[in-house]
Enzyme design. Structure first.
Site, PDB file in Angstrom:
ATOM      1  N   ASP A 221       0.842  -1.196   0.000  1.00 10.34           N
ATOM      2  CA  ASP A 221       0.000   0.000   0.000  1.00 10.34           C
ATOM      3  C   ASP A 221       0.878   1.246   0.000  1.00 10.34           C
ATOM      4  O   ASP A 221       2.101   1.161   0.119  1.00 10.34           O
ATOM      5  CB  ASP A 221      -0.955   0.002   1.203  1.00 10.34           C
ATOM      6  CG  ASP A 221      -2.337   0.558   0.848  1.00 10.34           C
ATOM      7  OD1 ASP A 221      -2.390   1.584   0.136  1.00 10.34           O
ATOM      8  OD2 ASP A 221      -3.356  -0.025   1.277  1.00 10.34           O
ATOM      9  N   ASP A 247       3.050   2.276  -4.909  1.00 11.69           N
ATOM     10  CA  ASP A 247       1.831   2.563  -5.673  1.00 11.69           C
ATOM     11  C   ASP A 247       1.651   1.410  -6.652  1.00 11.69           C
ATOM     12  O   ASP A 247       2.517   1.183  -7.503  1.00 11.69           O
ATOM     13  CB  ASP A 247       2.002   3.893  -6.403  1.00 11.69           C
ATOM     14  CG  ASP A 247       0.775   4.289  -7.227  1.00 11.69           C
ATOM     15  OD1 ASP A 247       0.061   3.392  -7.709  1.00 11.69           O
ATOM     16  OD2 ASP A 247       0.548   5.496  -7.396  1.00 11.69           O
ATOM     17  N   HIS A 266     -13.315  -2.278  -8.084  1.00 13.65           N
ATOM     18  CA  HIS A 266     -14.559  -1.505  -8.200  1.00 13.65           C
ATOM     19  C   HIS A 266     -14.315   0.000  -8.153  1.00 13.65           C
ATOM     20  O   HIS A 266     -15.211   0.781  -8.485  1.00 13.65           O
ATOM     21  CB  HIS A 266     -15.562  -1.934  -7.127  1.00 13.65           C
ATOM     22  CG  HIS A 266     -15.282  -1.385  -5.764  1.00 13.65           C
ATOM     23  ND1 HIS A 266     -16.280  -1.068  -4.869  1.00 13.65           N
ATOM     24  CD2 HIS A 266     -14.123  -1.084  -5.127  1.00 13.65           C
ATOM     25  CE1 HIS A 266     -15.750  -0.604  -3.750  1.00 13.65           C
ATOM     26  NE2 HIS A 266     -14.453  -0.616  -3.878  1.00 13.65           N
TER      27      HIS A 266
END
Length: 358
Positions: A221, A247, A266
């Protein structure tokens, strides 16, 4: 003929015309949400938990620092919503938590939804004020809601340390409730080295190491997310969980047998999903796999209504949308993954597994 048709449906039409019950429920649904939000924010359920006995409205109003009249109305509404029990004693009403409220609405509960509720109240609710604009414009509304640019999605989501922590607490509470179901939807025991992309608070990583004692999980992360996770969520006791800062659109991904993308795709357009999945496929070891955790739409898009509403939330907050299992399978197949399967958990989130051939 027309008269006959009208007569045949007159009972249903008459009932709908005289009292639009469902429409009224929808119109006033936000009143329920805000009642729950405010009760949590004021600490009603926490006060009742700490008291270890039913309390009067007067006692609760004093404990939460609120007016007696307002507190009485709030408690009555919570009772009507079956969040509080009422007890009569000498003509006076006393209140206690229901079991659901005790387990999910008190801050100290290990499966508390308190932080999720706070995020819904202070962030999502404000974004949804601009839903009409989001539909018209086809883009998220962070700039109008919070005055920050939405060109970089996670710069907007993590616009302050406080907001980032709230988001991480939201994800932590969700995976504490749903995590076990999704990580056991498939047998993931063959995958010993796991990389959780966008692993945030580490709650899903903890579910993995609990369900599969022989695995180790690397949370990949952004640096500031990793720092916050180490500070607030993952301790030295979680020995099989490690971190890798970066990233996932730009930096090299750690080699792994299995890559978890939980509520990641999503957020993004199909093009960006393909970009990310291509990077995952290249990094994945032969014989490895990718594991998606998402809320799946029915194949014809007819439901579930919760996922349909989530897709509107993606419009208001992100660049992405909710998808069907077939749509996720198409994204995985487009970059080379095969033997793609999905499993429904019967709860909020479902699982999709795709393999990389040896």
């Amino acid at each position: 003929m027309a008269e006959s048709q009208e007569t045949g449906s007159s009972e249903g039409t008459h009932a709908a015309d005289t009292y639009p019950r469902k429409i009224l429920e929808y119109m006033e649904g936000f009143l329920i949400s805000k009642t729950v939000f405010s009760s949590c924010e004021l600490g009603v359920f926490d006060v009742l938990l700490a008291s270890e006995r039913p309390l009067s409205a007067e006692e609760i109003s004093q404990a939460i620092g609120a007016s007696l009249d307002g507190t009485q109305r709030l408690l009555a509404a919570c009772s009507g919503l079956q969040l509080l029990n009422t007890h009569q004693d000498n003509g006076q009403v006393f209140y206690s938590n229901t079991e659901q409220a005790r387990v999910y609405l008190t801050r100290s509960s290990p499966v508390s939804l308190y932080q999720s509720i706070q995020y819904s109240s202070r962030t999502i609710y404000l974004c949804w004020h601009y839903l009409t604009d989001a539909v018209r414009e086809g883009r998220n509304q962070y700039e109008k809601a919070f005055g920050v640019t939405s060109n970089d999605l996670f710069q907007a989501l993590y616009r302050s340390d406080e907001e980032m922590l709230k988001f991480m607490q939201l994800m932590n509470s969700i995976w504490n409730i749903c995590g076990k179901d999704v990580v056991t939807a498939f047998d993931l025991s063959p995958f010993k080295i796991i990389c959780d992309l966008g692993g945030c608070s580490g709650a899903l990583a903890k579910q993995c190491t609990s369900a599969y004692p022989e695995c180790s999980v690397t949370i990949f992360d952004l640096p500031k997310v990793v720092h916050t996770s180490r500070k607030h969520f993952v301790t030295e006791a979680d020995q099989r969980i490690s971190f890798h800062e970066g990233d996932f659109f730009k930096d090299p991904l750690p080699k792994a047998d299995l890559y978890i993308l939980a509520r990641i795709l999503h957020d993004w357009t199909d093009e960006r999903c393909i970009e990310l999945l291509s990077r995952v496929y290249k990094a994945c070891k032969p014989g490895g796999a990718v594991f998606l955790v998402e809320a799946l739409l029915n194949e014809d898009g007819s439901g579930p209504v919760t996922v349909q509403l989530y897709s509107l939330n993606m419009l208001v907050q992100t660049e992405g949308k909710e998808r069907t299992a077939a749509q996720y399978a198409a994204l995985l197949a487009a970059v080379g993954f095969t033997d793609i399967q999905h499993r429904l958990t019967g709860k909020i989130y479902d699982a999709v597994l795709g393999h990389k051939e040896i």
